[in-house]
Scaffold this motif. Structure first.
Motif, PDB file in Angstrom:
ATOM      1  N   LEU A 230       3.153   7.158   2.053  1.00 44.93           N
ATOM      2  CA  LEU A 230       2.643   8.023   0.652  1.00 44.93           C
ATOM      3  C   LEU A 230       2.928   8.705  -0.206  1.00 44.93           C
ATOM      4  N   LEU A 231       2.665  10.314   0.535  1.00 44.01           N
ATOM      5  CA  LEU A 231       2.036  10.375  -0.289  1.00 44.01           C
ATOM      6  C   LEU A 231       2.780  11.857   0.176  1.00 44.01           C
TER       7      LEU A 231
ATOM      8  N   ALA B 196      11.109   7.181   1.855  1.00 46.32           N
ATOM      9  CA  ALA B 196      10.504   6.394   3.254  1.00 46.32           C
ATOM     10  C   ALA B 196       9.144   6.324   1.869  1.00 46.32           C
ATOM     11  N   ALA B 197       8.518   7.355   0.638  1.00 50.78           N
ATOM     12  CA  ALA B 197       7.322   6.864   0.282  1.00 50.78           C
ATOM     13  C   ALA B 197       7.472   5.731  -0.696  1.00 50.78           C
TER      14      ALA B 197
ATOM     15  N   MET C  71      -0.596   5.590  -7.901  1.00 50.50           N
ATOM     16  CA  MET C  71      -1.085   6.381  -7.528  1.00 50.50           C
ATOM     17  C   MET C  71       0.219   7.676  -7.672  1.00 50.50           C
ATOM     18  N   ALA C  72       0.415   7.573  -6.004  1.00 50.69           N
ATOM     19  CA  ALA C  72       0.927   8.438  -4.792  1.00 50.69           C
ATOM     20  C   ALA C  72       2.168   9.118  -5.855  1.00 50.69           C
ATOM     21  N   ARG C  73       2.935   8.759  -6.466  1.00 47.15           N
ATOM     22  CA  ARG C  73       4.349   9.140  -7.055  1.00 47.15           C
ATOM     23  C   ARG C  73       3.798  10.165  -8.178  1.00 47.15           C
ATOM     24  N   SER C  74       3.030  10.140  -8.278  1.00 43.29           N
ATOM     25  CA  SER C  74       2.334  11.327  -9.513  1.00 43.29           C
ATOM     26  C   SER C  74       1.747  12.112  -8.970  1.00 43.29           C
TER      27      SER C  74
ATOM     28  N   ALA D 273      -0.264  -0.999   7.573  1.00 47.96           N
ATOM     29  CA  ALA D 273       1.318  -1.820   6.193  1.00 47.96           C
ATOM     30  C   ALA D 273       2.249  -0.807   6.442  1.00 47.96           C
ATOM     31  N   ALA D 274       2.244   0.356   5.815  1.00 48.77           N
ATOM     32  CA  ALA D 274       2.972   1.162   5.119  1.00 48.77           C
ATOM     33  C   ALA D 274       3.364   2.304   6.244  1.00 48.77           C
TER      34      ALA D 274
END
Length: 792
Positions: A396-397, A415-416, A472-475, A325-326
């Protein structure tokens, strides 16, 4: 990379493949006598794997015995009057992984075949992900998720099915690599594509090759056209390179392809008379999140579905679904193949869950009417969804398309954010769907509420964990990668190992009285009783025990043999529908002279089936099934009188009530009538592909062998070539002059032998492509002459 997948697969399958154990589901023998009456009989671990028990492993053992003696067998005399080995629908003699059986025990070779192919599938997902732009880390996770792909796992003990599935991502990856080579070089990329296509065609089941071939053509055409429209990329050179690679791969696989094409027209099951519009019920879509929503045979829970639909699963892991989905959320970005993956996965789901498209395909596509079970399109889903998951995890990463150490651009950050939002939204929708499903399931009478509760809880937990990792992927992107990989490993650890049985190798196929008696008596066995696929001493166990069987199961059931058996006991369309010859309905059919020609000496029946006293009982009364003796004139007869006949006249003679097979034969191709006085025949030891007969015919005659005629049979009489003729419907024989003779029959499948020559040509073509054909030799170059890149 390959080593990590090998470790994961080994750990997952270790309970089934550790020394002394096997994943061959021999415990499924319990569903038929004599095994159901043996001491210690118990419920099988997974009854849905019974095809591997009764068909795939017996054929594998048969081929293994030949490979250990340095030969690729071409004829199997144990079933249906004799069958060509290639093709057989269970295992490919020319597929290199099959040759493991030459150095390992059949059980160990079978286990290793399954293990290695699951690894091949994971590596294929990794490579396709990389070709489409994914970084190594996300691509590795996508490959790991291949071990959760329920369709691949469920069918993995069906050897040609498994080979037909796991090479698909390799073929797509090699195709994409070739078609995206801007201006070349093409030669080595052609070799890569031809090699994987050759392996795929050599080892795969026709249905998966057909569906996969359609997907490959659509994929390649789309890549070429879109590249042309977007950037003016050439069409002709890459298109010709692609076609050339397919031709070379087909040549390499010719020892399998040619006999398959020549066999297709002579089988009982020709084509489906109406479109195969059956599909996966839409309510089963919940199985994308809860794979056991209709139960699982490995758990002893079967609910509201058919056995085959439970095998045909859309599950690629909860983790894989959220990451896909991402990946879909990034379709609008400049990313190689992302939109194509979404379109392909969507097309697979439409084909699997709806019936209407199959009416169109049935009407317009040649060959589409040869196959049943259209839900099997789902086997392609992992090949499209999991590379999409790799791209989603990459978004995501925040890795983007740059080097690992680069700062994330604004586009990458956007995109993230879209990927995180897609994961969270999909997780929320998924959680609601699981909750609604569970509430509905527990309201049904007799529902295994606790079982479904555990499965719902696992799905909800995974949804929460992966969604939390995405948040959590943002940080903390590295922690996200660890969380996602651990979630994937949890899914592998929970879903994959329990599917496979853990059968002790020793005694997996125990000695049984019916096989011992039939082997001692020689000739063939026939069953009498209820028309069920799993009657006493079920087919194709005769192949495992080295016993010859009148009946048997084969997707390539010979049409002429079906016609012959229906003259003995007319069972209608049974063989055409079920691919199997059923038992004789009543014992009076045992008097048929057609069974004499087939050399039937042993009768097998359950104890409640009345058998006349003329057939002596050969086993104690406390043994099942009951085994009876039947007299037979022998495996071959010197017929005193043989007459030339057309095919129609031959069949009319066989069907005539007054026909005496010991005295006359109607022979197609016989130039002049044969009039002799009969004689005696003795069989001498010979390998499976050959027969040796000691014949004494004082006045000459026609030697008719009670095995199927095939164009591949040749013969010699005392070393001199003799013409092999078709006699009495399905049999073969030669004219023998007066006196004592040795008659030798040898089988060589014509398509197979021609295919071997073409394979040599194909291998030569691949070798030529690997040769560095340069305009000047290196020795002739001047020291200061620059080396120009070849555009091959």
């Amino acid at each position: 990379m390959a080593l990590s997948y090998l470790v994961v697969a080994t750990v997952a399958l270790w309970p089934s493949i550790r020394p002394g154990r096997t994943l061959v589901p021999a415990d499924d023998l319990i569903i038929a006598t004599p095994y159901s009456t043996l001491p210690g009989a118990h419920e099988p671990h997974n009854l849905q794997l019974s095809d591997a028990t009764f068909q795939f492993f017996p054929w594998f053992t048969f081929l293994a015995e030949g490979l250990r003696h340095g030969e690729i067998r071409q004829w199997n005399p144990t079933l249906l009057g004799g069958l060509p080995v290639t093709p057989n629908g269970n295992i490919s003699a020319y597929y290199p992984p099959t040759w493991l059986a030459a150095v390992l025990s059949p059980f160990d070779a079978y286990d290793l075949f399954v293990l290695l192919h699951l690894v091949i599938g994971a590596l294929g997902i990794y490579l396709l992900s990389r070709v489409l732009g994914a970084r190594a880390g996300p691509a590795w996770v996508a490959g790991l998720l291949a071990f959760t792909a329920a369709f691949w796992v469920h069918w993995s003990t069906h050897l040609v099915h498994l080979a037909g599935m796991v090479w698909v991502p390799w073929v797509l990856a090699a195709t994409t690599w070739l078609l995206t080579a801007d201006g070349g070089p093409y030669r080595r990329r052609m070799v890569a594509l031809a090699a994987v296509v050759g392996l795929w065609l050599l080892g795969g089941s026709p249905q998966y090759l057909y569906y996969g071939g359609l997907a490959l053509l659509a994929w390649s055409a789309t890549v070429l056209v879109v590249r042309r429209l977007r950037g003016g990329a050439p069409l002709l050179r890459p298109g010709l390179a692609f076609a050339g690679a397919l031709v070379l791969g087909s040549l390499v696989a010719a020892p399998v392809l040619l006999p398959t094409l020549t066999t297709a027209g002579g089988v009982a099951r020709q084509k489906e008379t109406q479109p195969q519009t059956e599909h996966v019920p839409k309510k089963d879509a919940i199985r994308a999140l809860v794979p056991d929503a209709t139960g699982n045979a490995a758990d002893g829970i079967l609910r509201d579905s058919s056995d085959e639909l439970r095998m045909d699963s859309p599950f690629v892991g909860v983790t894989g679904l959220l990451l896909a989905a991402a990946g879909a959320a990034g379709m609008g970005r400049r990313s190689r193949g992302r939109w194509l993956l979404v379109a392909a996965a969507g097309a697979v789901l439409v084909l699997a869950f709806t019936g209407l498209p199959h009416r169109v395909l049935y009407a317009v596509l040649p060959g589409y009417n040869r196959f049943r079970s259209s839900p099997r399109w789902l086997f392609l889903l992992p090949a499209f969804a999991l590379p999409l998951a790799a791209l989603g995890l990459q978004d995501l990463l925040g890795l983007g398309a740059g080097a690992p150490g680069e700062e994330a651009t604004t586009a990458t950050a956007t995109a993230a954010g879209r990927a995180r939002l897609a994961v969270l939204a999909t997780a929320a929708i998924g959680a609601a769907a699981v909750a609604v499903w569970f509430v509905h399931a527990r309201s049904e009478p007799g529902a295994p509420t606790a079982y479904f509760g555990h499965r719902a809880g696992l799905a909800l937990g995974l949804l929460a964990v992966v969604a939390g990792g995405a948040w959590m992927a943002r940080s903390r992107p590295r922690l996200t990668l660890v969380v996602v990989a651990l979630a994937a490993l949890v899914e592998v650890g929970f879903n994959t190992p329990r599917w496979y049985p853990r059968v002790p190798q020793r005694g997996a196929y125990p000695e049984v009285a019916v096989a011992d008696i039939a082997a001692q008596r020689g000739g063939r066995i026939v069953r009498v009783g209820a028309r069920t696929p799993f009657g006493p001493f079920a087919p194709d166990l005769a192949t495992e025990y080295g016993v010859d069987d009148v009946q048997g199961l084969s997707v390539l059931f010979p049409a002429d043999y079906d016609r012959f058996l229906r003259l003995i006991d007319h069972y209608g369309l049974y063989a055409r529908i079920a691919n199997i010859a059923p038992p004789l309905r009543t014992a009076d059919r045992l008097e048929s002279p057609l069974l004499d020609v087939l050399d039937v000496r042993t009768v097998v029946a359950e104890r409640d089936v009345p058998i006349p006293a003329a057939y002596p009982l050969l086993v104690p009364l406390d043994t099942e099934p009951w085994v009876y003796a039947r007299t037979s004139p022998g495996p071959a007869i010197v017929v005193a009188t043989a007459t030339p006949a057309t095919e129609a006249q031959m069949w009319d003679g066989v069907a005539a009530a007054e026909w005496d097979p010991t005295k006359t034969a109607a022979v197609v191709g016989l130039r002049t009538p044969v009039a002799g006085s009969g004689g005696t025949v003795a069989s001498l030891p010979a390998p499976a592909d050959r027969e040796l007969w000691d014949v004494d015919a004082p006045a000459g005659g026609f030697l008719r062998v009670g095995s199927r005629w095939d164009a591949g049979w040749t013969a010699t009489v005392d070393g001199r070539p003799a013409t092999v003729l078709r006699a009495d419907g399905i049999f073969r024989g030669v004219v023998v002059p007066a006196g004592h003779h040795q008659v030798r029959f040898t089988y060589r499948n014509p398509g197979e032998m021609h295919g071997r020559l073409l394979a040599v040509v194909g291998a030569g073509g691949l070798a030529c492509l690997l040769v560095p054909w340069s305009g000047k030799s290196r020795r002739g170059r001047q020291p200061n002459t620059p080396r120009h890149r070849s555009h091959e």
